[in-house]
Design an enzyme around this catalytic site. Sequence first.
Site, PDB file in Angstrom:
ATOM      1  N   GLN A  60      -0.494  -1.074 -10.565  1.00  0.00           N
ATOM      2  CA  GLN A  60       0.656  -1.725  -9.939  1.00  0.00           C
ATOM      3  C   GLN A  60       1.902  -1.472 -10.786  1.00  0.00           C
ATOM      4  O   GLN A  60       3.013  -1.781 -10.362  1.00  0.00           O
ATOM      5  CB  GLN A  60       0.413  -3.230  -9.837  1.00  0.00           C
ATOM      6  N   ASN A  61       1.683  -0.927 -11.975  1.00  0.00           N
ATOM      7  CA  ASN A  61       2.802  -0.777 -12.917  1.00  0.00           C
ATOM      8  C   ASN A  61       3.659   0.431 -12.564  1.00  0.00           C
ATOM      9  O   ASN A  61       3.145   1.479 -12.172  1.00  0.00           O
ATOM     10  CB  ASN A  61       2.274  -0.627 -14.346  1.00  0.00           C
TER      11      ASN A  61
ATOM     12  N   HIS B 134       2.718   0.729  -6.575  1.00  0.00           N
ATOM     13  CA  HIS B 134       4.042   0.105  -6.469  1.00  0.00           C
ATOM     14  C   HIS B 134       5.160   1.053  -6.915  1.00  0.00           C
ATOM     15  O   HIS B 134       6.268   0.606  -7.211  1.00  0.00           O
ATOM     16  CB  HIS B 134       4.095  -1.200  -7.267  1.00  0.00           C
TER      17      HIS B 134
ATOM     18  N   CYS C  56      17.568  12.123   2.550  1.00  0.00           N
ATOM     19  CA  CYS C  56      16.626  13.225   2.869  1.00  0.00           C
ATOM     20  C   CYS C  56      15.171  12.846   2.596  1.00  0.00           C
ATOM     21  O   CYS C  56      14.290  13.665   2.851  1.00  0.00           O
ATOM     22  CB  CYS C  56      16.990  14.474   2.062  1.00  0.00           C
TER      23      CYS C  56
ATOM     24  N   CYS D  63      21.890  13.187  -5.105  1.00  0.00           N
ATOM     25  CA  CYS D  63      20.474  13.545  -4.911  1.00  0.00           C
ATOM     26  C   CYS D  63      20.251  14.998  -5.326  1.00  0.00           C
ATOM     27  O   CYS D  63      20.924  15.898  -4.803  1.00  0.00           O
ATOM     28  CB  CYS D  63      20.094  13.348  -3.444  1.00  0.00           C
TER      29      CYS D  63
ATOM     30  N   ASN E 168      -8.769  -9.782 -18.672  1.00  0.00           N
ATOM     31  CA  ASN E 168      -7.424 -10.348 -18.630  1.00  0.00           C
ATOM     32  C   ASN E 168      -7.253 -11.308 -19.805  1.00  0.00           C
ATOM     33  O   ASN E 168      -8.212 -11.697 -20.460  1.00  0.00           O
ATOM     34  CB  ASN E 168      -7.224 -11.097 -17.298  1.00  0.00           C
ATOM     35  N   LEU E 169      -5.992 -11.667 -20.039  1.00  0.00           N
ATOM     36  CA  LEU E 169      -5.738 -12.628 -21.113  1.00  0.00           C
ATOM     37  C   LEU E 169      -6.318 -13.991 -20.760  1.00  0.00           C
ATOM     38  O   LEU E 169      -6.806 -14.719 -21.619  1.00  0.00           O
ATOM     39  CB  LEU E 169      -4.224 -12.730 -21.335  1.00  0.00           C
TER      40      LEU E 169
HETATM   41  C1  BJW Z   1      -2.452  -9.869 -20.347  1.00  0.00           C
HETATM   42  C2  BJW Z   1      -1.780  -9.678 -21.517  1.00  0.00           C
HETATM   43  C3  BJW Z   1      -2.425  -8.907 -22.462  1.00  0.00           C
HETATM   44  C4  BJW Z   1      -0.529 -10.877 -20.325  1.00  0.00           C
HETATM   45  N1  BJW Z   1      -3.626  -8.414 -22.208  1.00  0.00           N
HETATM   46  N2  BJW Z   1      -3.660  -9.371 -20.105  1.00  0.00           N
HETATM   47  C5  BJW Z   1       3.101 -14.614   2.297  1.00  0.00           C
HETATM   48  C6  BJW Z   1       4.466 -14.683   2.529  1.00  0.00           C
HETATM   49  C7  BJW Z   1       5.274 -13.540   2.349  1.00  0.00           C
HETATM   50  C8  BJW Z   1       4.747 -12.349   1.940  1.00  0.00           C
HETATM   51  C9  BJW Z   1       3.400 -12.311   1.698  1.00  0.00           C
HETATM   52  C10 BJW Z   1       2.589 -13.427   1.888  1.00  0.00           C
HETATM   53  N3  BJW Z   1       1.308 -13.077   1.561  1.00  0.00           N
HETATM   54  C11 BJW Z   1       1.307 -11.807   1.193  1.00  0.00           C
HETATM   55  C12 BJW Z   1       2.571 -11.322   1.268  1.00  0.00           C
HETATM   56  C13 BJW Z   1       2.974  -9.937   0.959  1.00  0.00           C
HETATM   57  C14 BJW Z   1       3.629  -9.763  -0.399  1.00  0.00           C
HETATM   58  C15 BJW Z   1       3.020 -10.711  -1.410  1.00  0.00           C
HETATM   59  O1  BJW Z   1       1.967 -10.478  -1.978  1.00  0.00           O
HETATM   60  N4  BJW Z   1       3.689 -11.799  -1.719  1.00  0.00           N
HETATM   61  C16 BJW Z   1       3.119 -12.782  -2.639  1.00  0.00           C
HETATM   62  C17 BJW Z   1       4.197 -13.275  -3.570  1.00  0.00           C
HETATM   63  C18 BJW Z   1       2.465 -13.895  -1.827  1.00  0.00           C
HETATM   64  N5  BJW Z   1       3.340  -8.379  -0.740  1.00  0.00           N
HETATM   65  C19 BJW Z   1       4.122  -7.390  -0.350  1.00  0.00           C
HETATM   66  O2  BJW Z   1       5.179  -7.585   0.228  1.00  0.00           O
HETATM   67  C20 BJW Z   1       3.632  -6.001  -0.643  1.00  0.00           C
HETATM   68  N6  BJW Z   1       3.648  -5.222   0.539  1.00  0.00           N
HETATM   69  C21 BJW Z   1       2.847  -5.511   1.587  1.00  0.00           C
HETATM   70  O3  BJW Z   1       2.085  -6.481   1.596  1.00  0.00           O
HETATM   71  O4  BJW Z   1       2.938  -4.620   2.637  1.00  0.00           O
HETATM   72  C22 BJW Z   1       2.194  -4.892   3.842  1.00  0.00           C
HETATM   73  C23 BJW Z   1       0.755  -4.460   3.815  1.00  0.00           C
HETATM   74  C24 BJW Z   1      -0.075  -4.934   4.781  1.00  0.00           C
HETATM   75  C25 BJW Z   1      -1.401  -4.556   4.802  1.00  0.00           C
HETATM   76  C26 BJW Z   1      -1.906  -3.689   3.869  1.00  0.00           C
HETATM   77  C27 BJW Z   1      -1.074  -3.200   2.928  1.00  0.00           C
HETATM   78  C28 BJW Z   1       0.259  -3.597   2.890  1.00  0.00           C
HETATM   79  C29 BJW Z   1       4.538  -5.314  -1.660  1.00  0.00           C
HETATM   80  C30 BJW Z   1       4.443  -5.925  -3.017  1.00  0.00           C
HETATM   81  C31 BJW Z   1       5.450  -5.291  -3.964  1.00  0.00           C
HETATM   82  C32 BJW Z   1       5.387  -5.861  -5.365  1.00  0.00           C
HETATM   83  N7  BJW Z   1       6.471  -5.388  -6.122  1.00  0.00           N
HETATM   84  C33 BJW Z   1       6.608  -5.814  -7.516  1.00  0.00           C
HETATM   85  C34 BJW Z   1       7.999  -5.383  -8.035  1.00  0.00           C
HETATM   86  C35 BJW Z   1       8.321  -3.909  -7.826  1.00  0.00           C
HETATM   87  C36 BJW Z   1       8.092  -3.059  -9.007  1.00  0.00           C
HETATM   88  C37 BJW Z   1       8.783  -3.537 -10.283  1.00  0.00           C
HETATM   89  O5  BJW Z   1       9.953  -3.932 -10.255  1.00  0.00           O
HETATM   90  O6  BJW Z   1       8.133  -3.477 -11.347  1.00  0.00           O
HETATM   91  O7  BJW Z   1       5.540  -5.267  -8.282  1.00  0.00           O
HETATM   92  S1  BJW Z   1       6.457  -7.581  -7.748  1.00  0.00           S
HETATM   93  C38 BJW Z   1       5.635  -7.477  -9.295  1.00  0.00           C
HETATM   94  O8  BJW Z   1       4.353  -8.128  -9.144  1.00  0.00           O
HETATM   95  C39 BJW Z   1       5.381  -5.989  -9.545  1.00  0.00           C
HETATM   96  C40 BJW Z   1       3.938  -6.018  -9.989  1.00  0.00           C
HETATM   97  O9  BJW Z   1       3.325  -4.752  -9.793  1.00  0.00           O
HETATM   98  C41 BJW Z   1       3.335  -7.121  -9.167  1.00  0.00           C
HETATM   99  C42 BJW Z   1       2.055  -7.691  -9.740  1.00  0.00           C
HETATM  100  O10 BJW Z   1       2.277  -8.328 -10.957  1.00  0.00           O
HETATM  101  P1  BJW Z   1       1.181  -8.261 -12.115  1.00  0.00           P
HETATM  102  O11 BJW Z   1       1.024  -6.868 -12.565  1.00  0.00           O
HETATM  103  O12 BJW Z   1      -0.032  -8.970 -11.679  1.00  0.00           O
HETATM  104  O13 BJW Z   1       1.937  -9.049 -13.297  1.00  0.00           O
HETATM  105  P2  BJW Z   1       1.950 -10.627 -13.608  1.00  0.00           P
HETATM  106  O14 BJW Z   1       3.073 -10.881 -14.543  1.00  0.00           O
HETATM  107  O15 BJW Z   1       1.910 -11.423 -12.382  1.00  0.00           O
HETATM  108  O16 BJW Z   1       0.555 -10.887 -14.366  1.00  0.00           O
HETATM  109  C43 BJW Z   1       0.286 -10.370 -15.659  1.00  0.00           C
HETATM  110  C44 BJW Z   1      -1.127 -10.768 -16.059  1.00  0.00           C
HETATM  111  O17 BJW Z   1      -1.418 -10.147 -17.302  1.00  0.00           O
HETATM  112  C45 BJW Z   1      -1.314 -12.278 -16.257  1.00  0.00           C
HETATM  113  O18 BJW Z   1      -2.539 -12.695 -15.641  1.00  0.00           O
HETATM  114  C46 BJW Z   1      -1.444 -12.445 -17.784  1.00  0.00           C
HETATM  115  O19 BJW Z   1      -2.333 -13.476 -18.168  1.00  0.00           O
HETATM  116  C47 BJW Z   1      -1.995 -11.110 -18.169  1.00  0.00           C
HETATM  117  N8  BJW Z   1      -1.627 -10.696 -19.527  1.00  0.00           N
HETATM  118  N9  BJW Z   1      -0.551 -10.379 -21.433  1.00  0.00           N
HETATM  119  C48 BJW Z   1      -4.211  -8.704 -20.992  1.00  0.00           C
HETATM  120  N10 BJW Z   1      -1.841  -8.692 -23.675  1.00  0.00           N
END
Ligand code: BJW
Length: 246
Positions: free
Chosen positions: A100-101, A118, A129, A145, A212-213
């Site tokens: 996801q990173n 992502h 384009c 571009c 995970n942590l």
């Molecule tokens: C450690 C550690 C260490 C710390 N060692 N561990 C209800 C309402 C409205 C919308 C929705 C809904 N339900 C679902 C949705 C859809 C929505 C969604 O999920 N919303 C939720 C908020 C509910 N999703 C979307 O819109 C996605 N698209 C979509 O669903 O399209 C339709 C579809 C339909 C059918 C099939 C397929 C698709 C798109 C999601 C886009 C996410 N974008 C982001 C930002 C963009 C990129 C960027 O700027 O970087 O992506 S959001 C952000 O969160 C980023 C990440 O990739 C993503 C996930 O975060 P991640 O990686 O889990 O990080 P954290 O901080 O949350 O967690 C870190 C973890 O590490 C923690 O557990 C710590 O404990 C741990 N940790 N240190 C090991 N040292």
Amino acid sequence: MTRIDKAQSPSGRIVILTGAGISKESGLETFRDPGGIWSRVRIEDVATPEAFTRDPERVHGFYNARRQGLLSDNVRPNAAHLALARLESEWPGEVLLVTQNIDDLHERAGSRNLIHMHGELLRALCLHCRGVEVWRDDMALDSVCPTCGRAGGLRVNVVWFGEMPFEMERIYQALAGCDLFISIGTSGNVYPAAGFVAEVRGTGRGATVELNLEPSEGHSHFTESHYGPASEIVPIFVETLLQERT
Ligand code: BJW
């Protein structure tokens, strides 16, 4: 410790999902931990298509700062990234890494069979384009571009809320056929990635492991869990997995 049944699956297919936690010890911020990105910036202001339409300069600024951080000398792959690259090169079956990173730390560590679901911070998408090009500099409203030569249409090639993540068909196909699913450093808050573990459980075939942590939102779906910093627990898990094959 999880074992892949060698009799049933001589080559053992592995799918790994990574999130921001794996890059934390490389110096990059997570999103939802205390002090994480979403505690300082509102999702609605920087990570939706509507935010970009409303205030593209602000969105460019947010990603320009993160791009500069990623390219700074002190950010490099940690032992967890390196262990996953080792797993890919030494495991006899297929290892697919789905991250996801938007950073490039898995590539820098040597992982090759990799999907950035992502998107990627170091690529630009041209809305004129649809070309996608490597982009390592700051991006601005008048950036040109490299593919079509037009200005004003560039955005960072990442997936915002409400947009479809990349390569979903290939990912679901791999999840359906995998023998082991490993989730690393993700909080399990964002779909569709948060639903992958249930997808694998639904096949009745693959083992599911969380590294995970702390327990994630979906922790109860996993058949095995290990908690601690990724740079410590991932190399140990990979070493054990490789030992058990020999
Ligand atoms: C450690 C550690 C260490 C710390 N060692 N561990 C209800 C309402 C409205 C919308 C929705 C809904 N339900 C679902 C949705 C859809 C929505 C969604 O999920 N919303 C939720 C908020 C509910 N999703 C979307 O819109 C996605 N698209 C979509 O669903 O399209 C339709 C579809 C339909 C059918 C099939 C397929 C698709 C798109 C999601 C886009 C996410 N974008 C982001 C930002 C963009 C990129 C960027 O700027 O970087 O992506 S959001 C952000 O969160 C980023 C990440 O990739 C993503 C996930 O975060 P991640 O990686 O889990 O990080 P954290 O901080 O949350 O967690 C870190 C973890 O590490 C923690 O557990 C710590 O404990 C741990 N940790 N240190 C090991 N040292």
